[in-house]
Motif scaffolding. Sequence first.
Motif, short mmCIF file in Angstrom:
data_model
loop_
_atom_site.label_atom_id
_atom_site.label_comp_id
_atom_site.label_asym_id
_atom_site.label_seq_id
_atom_site.Cartn_x
_atom_site.Cartn_y
_atom_site.Cartn_z
N ASN A 98 -0.44 3.37 -4.17
CA ASN A 98 -1.82 3.07 -4.20
C ASN A 98 -2.48 3.67 -5.41
O ASN A 98 -2.23 5.06 -5.81
CB ASN A 98 -2.83 3.78 -3.06
CG ASN A 98 -4.01 3.02 -2.99
OD1 ASN A 98 -4.36 2.19 -4.01
ND2 ASN A 98 -4.86 3.34 -2.12
N GLY A 103 0.89 -1.09 0.01
CA GLY A 103 0.00 0.05 0.15
C GLY A 103 0.85 1.24 0.01
O GLY A 103 0.20 2.31 0.04
N ARG A 149 -5.43 3.24 -6.75
CA ARG A 149 -6.77 3.45 -6.58
C ARG A 149 -7.21 4.73 -6.06
O ARG A 149 -8.47 5.15 -6.40
CB ARG A 149 -7.17 2.53 -5.39
CG ARG A 149 -7.08 1.06 -5.66
CD ARG A 149 -7.94 0.41 -6.75
NE ARG A 149 -7.70 -1.12 -6.91
CZ ARG A 149 -7.55 -1.59 -7.88
NH1 ARG A 149 -8.06 -1.25 -9.14
NH2 ARG A 149 -7.52 -2.71 -7.97
#
Length: 81
Positions: free
Chosen positions: A78, A75, A80
């Motif tokens: 990221n 993470g 996203r």
Amino acid sequence: MNPAGAVVIFIVWWWVVFLAVLPMNVKGRWEAPDDGVEGADPGAPADPRLKQKAWLATKIAFVLWAITAVIILSGVINFRD
């Protein structure tokens, strides 16, 4: 990271590394004492050792891919957002 993304990242790393190791330890036919092939281009490599370089590229690319996968899965980066 899905399996298709992992494969794509590995392939990209493999080609980058392969193209980087390709010119290592290459001697042209004009540098070799016996070129072995009559009429060959003098700039062509006498012994390119492609199989060894492909294995080296695979090993290095796997290490780089593993580092990339750990970074993505942890993470830190990221995609996203």
